[in-house]
Enzyme design. Structure first.
Site, PDB file in Angstrom:
ATOM      1  N   THR A 170      94.627 174.336  68.645  1.00 54.75           N
ATOM      2  CA  THR A 170      95.297 175.253  67.719  1.00 54.75           C
ATOM      3  C   THR A 170      94.323 175.406  66.557  1.00 54.75           C
ATOM      4  O   THR A 170      93.624 174.445  66.205  1.00 54.75           O
ATOM      5  CB  THR A 170      96.644 174.698  67.204  1.00 54.75           C
ATOM      6  N   HIS A 171      94.238 176.580  66.011  1.00 58.96           N
ATOM      7  CA  HIS A 171      93.256 176.862  64.946  1.00 58.96           C
ATOM      8  C   HIS A 171      91.826 176.582  65.416  1.00 58.96           C
ATOM      9  O   HIS A 171      90.953 176.290  64.612  1.00 58.96           O
ATOM     10  CB  HIS A 171      93.545 176.058  63.676  1.00 58.96           C
ATOM     11  N   SER A 292      67.631 187.513  78.864  1.00 52.93           N
ATOM     12  CA  SER A 292      67.130 188.128  77.641  1.00 52.93           C
ATOM     13  C   SER A 292      65.772 188.738  77.933  1.00 52.93           C
ATOM     14  O   SER A 292      64.984 188.180  78.695  1.00 52.93           O
ATOM     15  CB  SER A 292      67.002 187.068  76.545  1.00 52.93           C
ATOM     16  N   LYS A 298      67.182 182.270  78.224  1.00 51.94           N
ATOM     17  CA  LYS A 298      68.563 182.692  77.968  1.00 51.94           C
ATOM     18  C   LYS A 298      69.333 183.057  79.232  1.00 51.94           C
ATOM     19  O   LYS A 298      68.807 183.623  80.168  1.00 51.94           O
ATOM     20  CB  LYS A 298      68.579 183.920  77.035  1.00 51.94           C
ATOM     21  N   GLU A 305      81.461 189.216  76.786  1.00 50.73           N
ATOM     22  CA  GLU A 305      81.287 189.896  75.497  1.00 50.73           C
ATOM     23  C   GLU A 305      81.790 191.338  75.537  1.00 50.73           C
ATOM     24  O   GLU A 305      82.426 191.823  74.603  1.00 50.73           O
ATOM     25  CB  GLU A 305      79.816 189.872  75.083  1.00 50.73           C
TER      26      GLU A 305
END
Ligand code: ARG
Length: 475
Positions: A170-171, A292, A298, A305
């Protein structure tokens, strides 16, 4: 499927006249045509336009506005237009404002005087509303089917995850351990509501506008109920003004799609985090990750995304339509032409996102050691310690304070939470702190532990099989 066939490849042919040329002294200016045409995007509804026209022709024949020879003549011409459009031979003209114009123009070329009767007792206003409802009925169910595939992957991965657990947050702060299967199905239930919503939208839009005419019906003896039945709609419209100006179904569809986008986006955000070196909870299959151009090491979660990023435009398409609709007096206004591009875009984007995320989730590797190590931090047992005290009769608020003090001492370096619990409570309490113990404590119905999970998996499986039957029924 979509965008690919939306751009007419051939519009350089001879310029025919518009449908409405009789009233005008001269032809339309090029700037008017360029600004107002909808063919580049509504061409996508060509099948629906032909289906609607066939039903209209049969309807005209039923009431004697076409004789049998004329009916068969026009139906044959519609078949020919269908064939030409299906294999890309159809030649669009610069004067074809929209798909309705293009089909009618060609039918008239093929069948002559009988074809010129096609538009009897019909306006493009009821025609476009009919086409778009037919399109939505098919395409929104298709979106739901894609979500169903995603649900199946979530279920399969949940079953496969067994007793693997991770921190529940949570949070975005570690809260309590939860089974990975529980986490995966949490998203699965959201998609269940999405499917339910899409199918309810489809059921609500299942009304035929054909026969409303331009706005007020007609003096000719048409049969809207017969047309509705012919087209497979559940019922005909009740009010012709409403029939041609109602785009609630597009707004609803766009909302359903935007909310699906929000759900996909939340998954995307989690997977962006899970695949970081910092979390390390999941590794993407090479086929569902990108590299990348500059940084050789990468491996990026671009699907996740974009599931997050593209949701902005899904929300935008909804708000754009609502803004278009809000100022419109009854009945049809050309503004309504703005209903289609956003809808087509949202359907395409959601279909693409669902397929990509489904593949990404199906092929990823869950790093259970990292997940479990993160969940095994002593402090995630704090609530279980408090609940242990509650079982012994301590009021929860007092138990919360007692355990809170132990946590404070643990964080200050006075010892493990288990050691402190042994010291201040008892050894049974101390046994609640330890690897893998916490998740087993979540025994309440619908909770995150193995016992409740068995029931949940069974319920989810049953629900998917009922859904499968529903999709079969709708075929
Ligand atoms: N292209 C138009 C649309 O999408 C079709 C209806 C045109 N009706 C009219 N009265 N100009 O809304």
């Amino acid at each position: 499927m979509s965008g690919a066939d939306s751009e007419p490849e051939n519009r350089s042919g001879p310029t025919g006249s518009t449908l409405w040329h009789g009233r005008f002294a001269g032809g339309p200016d090029a700037a008017l045509m360029a600004y107002t045409v909808s063919l580049p995007f509504d061409r996508r509804m060509w099948r629906d336009d032909i289906v609607g026209s066939r039903a209209h022709v049969r309807g005209l024949a039923r009431v004697g506005l076409l004789n049998d020879a004329e009916r068969d003549n026009v139906l044959a011409a519609l078949d020919q237009v269908h064939a030409e459009m299906a294999d890309g031979r159809f030649e669009y003209l610069a004067s074809d404002e929209d798909i309705h114009t293009a089909v009618e123009r060609r039918v008239t070329e093929i069948s002559g005087p009988a074809g010129a009767k096609l538009h009897t007792a019909r306006s493009r206003n009821d025609q476009v509303a009919t086409d778009l409802r037919l399109w939505c009925k098919r395409e929104l169910v298709q979106v739901a089917r894609g979500l169903y595939d995603l649900q199946q992957v979530l279920l399969a991965r949940a079953i496969e995850a067994g007793n693997t657990y991770l921190p529940g947050y949570t949070h975005l702060q570690r809260a309590q351990p939860v089974l990975l299967s529980h986490h995966l199905l949490a998203h699965g239930w959201a998609f269940e509501r999405d499917i339910d919503r899409l199918l309810a939208t489809v059921d609500r839009l299942d009304v035929s506008p054909l026969g409303a005419g331009a706005l007020a019906g007609t003096s000719l003896p048409i049969d809207p109920a017969g047309n509705a039945a012919d087209l497979g709609f559940a019922r005909p419209f009740d009010n012709s003004l409403d029939a041609v100006s109602d785009r609630d179904f597009v707004a609803e569809g766009l909302f359903d799609l935007a909310l699906i986008g929000v759900h996909l986006s939340r998954i995307g955000e989690e997977w962006v985090l899970w695949t970081t070196e910092e979390f390390g909870f999941a590794k993407l299959d090479d086929a569902f990750a990108t590299g990348s151009s500059m940084l050789p090491q990468k491996k990026n979660p671009d699907i996740a995304e974009l599931a997050r990023g593209k949701t902005g435009r899904l929300i935008g398409n909804l708000t754009a339509l609502l803004a278009t609709l809000k100022g419109l007096p009854l009945a049809y206004n050309r503004d309504l032409q703005e209903d289609k591009e956003g809808l087509f875009d949202s359907v395409d984007q959601v279909n693409l996102a669902v397929a990509a995320l489904t593949g990404m989730i199906a092929t990823a590797t869950f790093m259970s050691d990292a997940m479990q190590a993160a969940a095994d931090a002593d402090v995630t047992a704090a609530t279980d310690l408090a609940e242990y005290l509650v079982r012994g009769g301590t009021p929860f608020r007092d138990a919360h304070a007692i355990v809170g003090q132990l946590v404070r001492r643990h964080l200050a370096g006075e010892g493990g939470l288990g050691e402190l619990a042994a010291l201040e409570i008892d050894t049974e309490a101390a046994a609640l702190v330890g690897a893998g113990v916490g998740v087993r404590q979540r025994t309440s119905p619908g909770g995150a532990g193995p016992l409740a999970m068995t029931a949940q998996l069974e319920k989810y499986r049953e629900m998917l099989s009922a859904e499968h039957d529903e999709f079969t029924r709708r075929q």
